[in-house]
Motif scaffolding. Structure first.
Motif, PDB file in Angstrom:
ATOM      1  N   LEU A 265      -4.863  -1.303   2.574  1.00 38.50           N
ATOM      2  CA  LEU A 265      -4.244  -1.092   1.109  1.00 38.50           C
ATOM      3  C   LEU A 265      -3.653   0.191   0.746  1.00 38.50           C
ATOM      4  O   LEU A 265      -3.050   0.457  -0.241  1.00 38.50           O
ATOM      5  N   LYS A 266      -4.107   1.267   1.383  1.00 38.06           N
ATOM      6  CA  LYS A 266      -3.486   2.476   1.223  1.00 38.06           C
ATOM      7  C   LYS A 266      -2.300   2.796   1.905  1.00 38.06           C
ATOM      8  O   LYS A 266      -1.662   3.639   1.838  1.00 38.06           O
ATOM      9  N   ASP A 267      -1.681   1.676   2.828  1.00 40.69           N
ATOM     10  CA  ASP A 267      -0.479   1.921   3.333  1.00 40.69           C
ATOM     11  C   ASP A 267       0.474   1.340   2.611  1.00 40.69           C
ATOM     12  O   ASP A 267       0.820   0.158   2.313  1.00 40.69           O
ATOM     13  N   ARG A 268       1.112   2.386   1.939  1.00 38.83           N
ATOM     14  CA  ARG A 268       2.177   2.224   0.750  1.00 38.83           C
ATOM     15  C   ARG A 268       3.406   1.303   1.280  1.00 38.83           C
ATOM     16  O   ARG A 268       4.093   0.536   0.827  1.00 38.83           O
ATOM     17  N   ALA A 269       3.988   1.750   2.516  1.00 36.90           N
ATOM     18  CA  ALA A 269       4.823   1.014   3.253  1.00 36.90           C
ATOM     19  C   ALA A 269       4.638  -0.597   3.329  1.00 36.90           C
ATOM     20  O   ALA A 269       5.496  -1.613   2.913  1.00 36.90           O
ATOM     21  N   TRP A 270       3.247  -0.774   3.694  1.00 39.60           N
ATOM     22  CA  TRP A 270       2.937  -2.226   3.977  1.00 39.60           C
ATOM     23  C   TRP A 270       2.864  -2.911   2.692  1.00 39.60           C
ATOM     24  O   TRP A 270       3.409  -4.084   2.325  1.00 39.60           O
ATOM     25  N   THR A 271       2.021  -2.573   1.690  1.00 39.28           N
ATOM     26  CA  THR A 271       1.755  -2.996   0.285  1.00 39.28           C
ATOM     27  C   THR A 271       3.075  -3.321  -0.515  1.00 39.28           C
ATOM     28  O   THR A 271       3.346  -4.289  -1.287  1.00 39.28           O
ATOM     29  N   ASP A 272       4.048  -2.370  -0.349  1.00 38.74           N
ATOM     30  CA  ASP A 272       5.244  -2.389  -1.015  1.00 38.74           C
ATOM     31  C   ASP A 272       6.242  -3.421  -0.352  1.00 38.74           C
ATOM     32  O   ASP A 272       6.771  -4.349  -1.096  1.00 38.74           O
ATOM     33  N   LYS A 273       5.980  -3.892   0.936  1.00 39.84           N
ATOM     34  CA  LYS A 273       6.682  -4.789   1.511  1.00 39.84           C
ATOM     35  C   LYS A 273       6.082  -6.230   1.397  1.00 39.84           C
ATOM     36  O   LYS A 273       6.833  -7.173   1.153  1.00 39.84           O
ATOM     37  N   PHE A 274       4.807  -6.341   1.232  1.00 37.16           N
ATOM     38  CA  PHE A 274       4.193  -7.703   1.122  1.00 37.16           C
ATOM     39  C   PHE A 274       3.520  -7.970  -0.085  1.00 37.16           C
ATOM     40  O   PHE A 274       3.929  -9.138  -0.910  1.00 37.16           O
ATOM     41  N   PHE A 275       2.700  -6.943  -0.640  1.00 36.63           N
ATOM     42  CA  PHE A 275       1.837  -7.327  -1.866  1.00 36.63           C
ATOM     43  C   PHE A 275       2.895  -7.103  -3.216  1.00 36.63           C
ATOM     44  O   PHE A 275       2.505  -7.998  -4.150  1.00 36.63           O
ATOM     45  N   VAL A 276       3.720  -6.123  -3.408  1.00 40.89           N
ATOM     46  CA  VAL A 276       4.698  -5.957  -4.387  1.00 40.89           C
ATOM     47  C   VAL A 276       5.430  -7.435  -4.802  1.00 40.89           C
ATOM     48  O   VAL A 276       5.565  -7.764  -5.537  1.00 40.89           O
ATOM     49  N   PRO A 277       6.206  -7.891  -3.688  1.00 42.41           N
ATOM     50  CA  PRO A 277       6.999  -8.858  -3.945  1.00 42.41           C
ATOM     51  C   PRO A 277       5.988 -10.255  -4.511  1.00 42.41           C
ATOM     52  O   PRO A 277       6.646 -10.983  -5.153  1.00 42.41           O
ATOM     53  N   MET A 278       4.718 -10.132  -3.962  1.00 41.12           N
ATOM     54  CA  MET A 278       3.906 -11.139  -4.484  1.00 41.12           C
ATOM     55  C   MET A 278       3.249 -11.194  -5.721  1.00 41.12           C
ATOM     56  O   MET A 278       2.349 -11.706  -6.087  1.00 41.12           O
ATOM     57  N   ALA A 279       3.704  -9.707  -6.508  1.00 40.23           N
ATOM     58  CA  ALA A 279       3.231  -9.480  -7.834  1.00 40.23           C
ATOM     59  C   ALA A 279       1.689  -8.978  -7.696  1.00 40.23           C
ATOM     60  O   ALA A 279       0.769  -9.426  -8.620  1.00 40.23           O
ATOM     61  N   LEU A 280       1.256  -8.641  -6.625  1.00 40.02           N
ATOM     62  CA  LEU A 280      -0.359  -8.148  -6.337  1.00 40.02           C
ATOM     63  C   LEU A 280      -0.076  -6.686  -6.379  1.00 40.02           C
ATOM     64  O   LEU A 280       0.363  -5.813  -5.569  1.00 40.02           O
ATOM     65  N   THR A 281      -1.103  -5.962  -7.349  1.00 37.87           N
ATOM     66  CA  THR A 281      -1.413  -4.764  -7.182  1.00 37.87           C
ATOM     67  C   THR A 281      -2.477  -4.533  -6.340  1.00 37.87           C
ATOM     68  O   THR A 281      -3.851  -4.534  -6.741  1.00 37.87           O
ATOM     69  N   PRO A 282      -2.312  -3.608  -5.259  1.00 38.50           N
ATOM     70  CA  PRO A 282      -3.607  -3.310  -4.330  1.00 38.50           C
ATOM     71  C   PRO A 282      -4.518  -2.255  -5.258  1.00 38.50           C
ATOM     72  O   PRO A 282      -4.072  -1.622  -5.938  1.00 38.50           O
ATOM     73  N   THR A 283      -6.036  -2.919  -4.936  1.00 33.00           N
ATOM     74  CA  THR A 283      -7.051  -1.919  -5.674  1.00 33.00           C
ATOM     75  C   THR A 283      -7.706  -1.345  -4.651  1.00 33.00           C
ATOM     76  O   THR A 283      -8.003  -0.051  -4.339  1.00 33.00           O
ATOM     77  N   GLY A 284      -8.616  -2.100  -3.977  1.00 32.09           N
ATOM     78  CA  GLY A 284      -9.569  -1.290  -2.935  1.00 32.09           C
ATOM     79  C   GLY A 284     -10.724  -0.824  -3.449  1.00 32.09           C
ATOM     80  O   GLY A 284     -11.189  -1.028  -4.793  1.00 32.09           O
TER      81      GLY A 284
END
Length: 324
Positions: A276-295
């Motif tokens: 979840l701290k991998d910004r490149a990964w979350t920007d690629k997968f979570f952001v388009p899904m309208a998910l905000t990573p928390t952890g």
């Protein structure tokens, strides 16, 4: 001479050694993840993406199974009955954890005692939407129309006691609107019904609603988020920007059975947080899904859950929730 004073210490040491040996051997077989979301939904897709990364980092298959029956309660029961060995994990939303104690007269588990928390994985951005021909285009117009036509506007949710049902119940109570609840098996089904003109209003994941709005089948009245506008719908103001507020977080999270060895809990928490701290990964997968990573830590999530359960009790009264 052997002294009995050392027996408790010896037992404790043996227990620690055993846990350490178990943790070192873990995982040694496939890990099963029970996803309480419908197949093809945003949250189910997110867990499959996380599962792929966990499979790489843990070196064993991580198998995600759809287990959406009974609003996720059946999956919760399965987890509670599973061995606390780290090979069965629950991935769910507030429905399974927060609403169940208030939906059922004899709930099959206690969310605060029968689960071990891994982490609060993400917050989902929700959209309040309307069928394209609805006579309102924003929240102010929606409220005015429902007040002028009490009990005549229906809205679709992802099930009785599910997150969208709770969100609209809170909204209706706070702003004095009288709407009819139509529960569906999942948010996607409610969205599809609105897109087909079968129901005037629905709640749905913002990412899914975006596709239907782009196709001209629905219009987004607002996005419900604790932060900024959803990047996929930058022209749509948040609920708060329109002068309304809804203190509700639609989250997704991961759980293990109670009494799972701490070393395994720590391993899972660390692996998921690292991703979840991998910004490149979350920007690629979570952001388009309208998910905000928390952890965060299991302890932080446990404290969050206590607050959410308290809110769930209030929402249960507002929505008059009871299945049995």
């Amino acid at each position: 001479m052997f002294s009995h004073r050392y027996v408790p210490t010896a037992v404790a040491l043996l227990s620690l050694v055993a846990q350490g040996a178990f943790a070192q051997a873990y995982p040694s077989k496939p890990i099963r993840v029970l996803s309480t979301f419908t197949a093809g939904s945003v949250a189910d897709g997110a867990m499959r993406l996380v599962g792929q990364k966990m499979q790489e980092s843990m070196g064993t298959p991580v198998i995600v199974e759809v287990a959406s029956g009974g609003g996720g309660v059946l999956a919760g029961q399965t987890l509670v009955r599973s061995a606390p060995d780290g090979y069965t994990i629950l991935h769910c939303a507030p429905t399974t954890i927060v609403a169940t104690p208030f939906l059922l007269k004899n709930p099959p588990y206690d969310p605060l005692k029968d689960f071990t928390y891994i982490t609060h994985m993400a917050d989902a951005t929700t959209s309040m939407l309307a069928t394209i021909n609805a006579p309102f285009n924003n929240i102010k117009e929606f409220i005015a129309y429902t007040k002028a036509n009490p009990g005549k506007i229906a809205y679709g949710s992802n099930g009785v006691g599910a997150s969208y049902h709770l969100e609209m119940s809170l909204f209706a109570q706070k702003y004095g609107v009288d709407v009819i609840h139509v529960p569906y098996k999942g948010g996607q089904e409610g969205l599809n019904a609105a897109a087909a003109g079968q129901i005037p209003v629905a709640f749905a994941p913002a990412a899914s609603a975006y596709q239907q709005a782009k196709a001209g089948k629905v219009k987004i009245l607002a996005v419900v988020t604790n932060g900024e506008r959803y990047p996929g719908l930058p022209q749509v103001p948040t609920l708060k920007e329109q002068g309304y507020d809804l203190d509700f977080r639609n989250w997704v999270a991961m759980f293990l059975p109670t009494k799972t060895p701490q070393a395994i809990v720590t391993r899972w928490n660390g692996e998921v947080n690292r991703l979840l701290k991998d910004r490149a990964w979350t920007d690629k997968f979570f952001v388009p899904m309208a998910l905000t990573p928390t952890g965060g830590t299991p302890e932080e999530f446990a404290a969050f859950m206590k607050r959410d359960m308290a809110q769930g009790a209030e929402l249960a009264k507002i929505a008059n929730l009871r299945l049995d």
